[in-house]
Design a protein around this motif. Sequence first.
Motif: not given
Length: 964
Positions: A181-186, A189-195, A338-342
């Motif tokens: 799972e590409l979870a948002d658990d930081l 291997f995880y996912r970061s979201e931004y608008i 690289i600068a990451l939102p999360d």
Amino acid sequence: MRKGLFLSKAVVVTCVVAAIGAAATIIALSVVYAQEKSKNEMTLQSTDSPTTSPTSPTTPSTPKEPWQRYRLPESLAPISYNVTLWPRLEPDADNLFIFTGHSTVVFRCVKETELLLIHSNKLILTSFEGYFAKLRGLSGAAAPSLKDTWLEIPTQYLVVQLNSPLQAGSTYELYTEFVGELADDLGGFYRSEYIEDGMTRVVATTQMQPTDARKAFPCFDEPAMKAVFHMTLIHPHETVALSNSMNYDPVNITMNGHNLIRTSFEPTEIMSTYLLAFVVSDFKFISMPPNADIRIWARRKAIEEGQGAYALEKTGSILAFFEDYYNSSYPLTKSDQIALPDFSAGAMENWGLITYRETALLYNPGVSSNGDKEWVAIVISHELAHMWFGNLVTTRWWNDLWLNEGFATYVSYLGANFAEPTWNMKDLIVLNQIIGVMSVDALASSHPLSSKEEDVLTPEHISELFDTITYSKGAAVLRMLSEFITETVFSNGLHTYLEEFKYNNTVYTDLWKHLQMAVEKANIKLPHSVEVIMNRWILQMGFPVVTINTQTGEITQKHFLLDPDSVVDRPSEFNYEWFVPITWIKNVGDEQQYWLLKKEATNTNMTLVGANDWLVANMNTKGFYRVNYDSDNWERLLAKLSSRHLDIPVINRAQLIDDAFNLARAKMVSTTLALRTTKFLDKELEYMPWETAKRNMNYFYLMFDRSEVYGPMQAYWKKQVTPLFNHFKEITVNWTKIPENHNDQYNQVNAISMACSTGVEGCEALTTGWFKEWQDNPANNTISPNLKYTVYCSAIAAGGEKEWDFAWSMFKNATIATEADKLMSALSCTKEPWLLNRYLGYCLDPKKIRKQDATSTIISIASNPIGQPLAWDFIRDKWDHIFNNYGGGSFSFGGLISGLTQRFSYEFEYKQLLQFKEDNAGQFGSAATSLEQALERTKANMNWVALNNKEVFDWFTSEAPIPN
């Protein structure tokens, strides 16, 4: 550094064919993910879960089988990995983000064995004829058939039992296919979201340290298990893939009707799994000739706005500094940052692809403060220092984490000092690292820098080590070592250490050996070897207080404890005795040095003769110890501070304040003596003494802001800070200019924040006026970047719902991370309890407060006297949810307990803390040590307040009477 190599056309065609074959397998895996997740839910549970897979033997309480132990056996050694991963940047039908992949690891059999253990956590593995893996022999070796495979959840292993043994000296390869799972658990291997531009965008990224590479693919996930990695990422068009090494030309592929890109990367250098990184995003980068192989990556708008320019400018010079400092060329072909939102940590030193929080890499001169700029320089320097120390040469196990992180913390100030020579960064390490960690290391619940390997086993135990002792005390003792052997000799020892162990692993004694060689080559005389001296500082917790009697020359040392009544139950083979390098000056004379090698000694050179003589020791706080004096010398020092404070070096003026306050808490000097060290501040203009005094007075506020002491204390502090406020008002021409000096810019912030908090006339009107101008014209924020947080906090505290809602709106719309951070912290300054409760609720909604910021925001609310009980109730009520959803094993989790309880000084609070411990037994993870420290600190606070309440009240009343 050199540019990466590129593939020939023939090789590209071959890659396309291979990619299509791999894609078919990956698509097949993704189709069954939801069903497999349901059937194998246990593999996605917390690592604390005692559950094992149905095929796993029952795990007894005492580990007997190899798969029940947390350390890998030494029977196998990885050589290389070939990993292909396909992260989905859109949710599937079950609203899950997943990734699919396959991995081949080539390994050598070191000792004959019928068991293969490899880490795997939260991955659903594909079954091949009933087994979770395929095994093949290489170079003529025959592969044994598989007997059984299962996932051992508690120890996070894929277990492979064989029908016959692997042969020592032979090489094999293990193949697995998996879904995660590409979870948002930081983590992993995880996912970061931004608008951006009204659209939600998804980044697939990584954080492997310390034990989460196993969440991305099965691997031998220990730092000594170094290997070469061949990475391939499959990703959508309009995105770019990055990894540790330079990419080959991307290849367009079609899979199941989807047009995608396959990006493969050059093989990495031999490296540890925790340093692996890969990112898929639609980010942009900037680079600059001649350093085109240095690239700064970030969100498109951040790059277009120039927020990466400062990082790009300084990276080249800091890299050049470390090449010279280590006398060793940068080991890789490129340096991506690289600068990451999360992102859970501040940054991570992945070799060749360093990941950062946006606030640690991006800088906007019109919006970001000088503190933001300094943070970027420090963090970049810290991570680049690791490219050699930590990455090229890696400690064998996590028990020596202090050496890796303490070293990088220390030399980060050297690198930043080189990049910004006017900032006095070599002095600021005292404030930023050393003074703060002394208060933690003075607790009976502290711990030594270095642990035994067998005492650090589980992922939770490993994460606990990422604390201030590891980073800041590690930096302090290495700085002390560098000072007494000289920085040049220290650098020479590092060079030979790196040369001997490059691409390999070490223990801390290997560094002592090379520093000793450098010491002997330079003919420096020490009382003992480097190892003998330094073992006293790293193998026992705490530090000494050195007491100097200037009448007799007698010098003594003893273990310094903030609470002298606390029980130290951790034994020390050195009986809490240190080899202490004491430096001192008499009057304004030359600096001298003396080694204190036992509990007591006499040095007649330290006696004072003249009536106006004075002595100050631990020059520029080079040593990691506190200093106490006979009462006569204390009086002479106080007199000197009152008459000619500039005669005492600025760092030592700060040190005298800090030592006195802490000695008072330890009942070694009177509390009034400590308070008297602040009387000269009405003439002091330098930042370091003021900042040190502010931090120590903060403890008084924490203890007394709910008592009758508060009024007189406020009156005294107002009297002391008013001249500083007026000074900065004058030199900034009524606040219209920015001070030129870096530290003066910091002290201007102190002047305004302390003046407003104590009610200095005109301060609140100043800050609320600036804030209202912004409210009236939101598109034009003219508040000086250095003063923004102070202004925001002061205005929100003075205002109500209207000011809070405006700041919240500005926070949600902020496109610059440092601006968002200032607003996020300032929102906790309100005095309205209902607004603070609302804000606490927002902390558990990732759409309002990002997961990476949840704990720090709760701590910020708890630092507000009105918010502290609200935050404490909130945490106790929501602990299960916070622990399970916000990373009980994360590096920052211990800080949550510490931040929530720093004001505790009553019996009922101590009992509440004990009840909290009992109610949540076994559910503290990396915060377990912090909880014990909080209990100890609370007990000490209770005793201190009871002992000092009247004395403190009387002193403040006499110094600044409150008018009737």
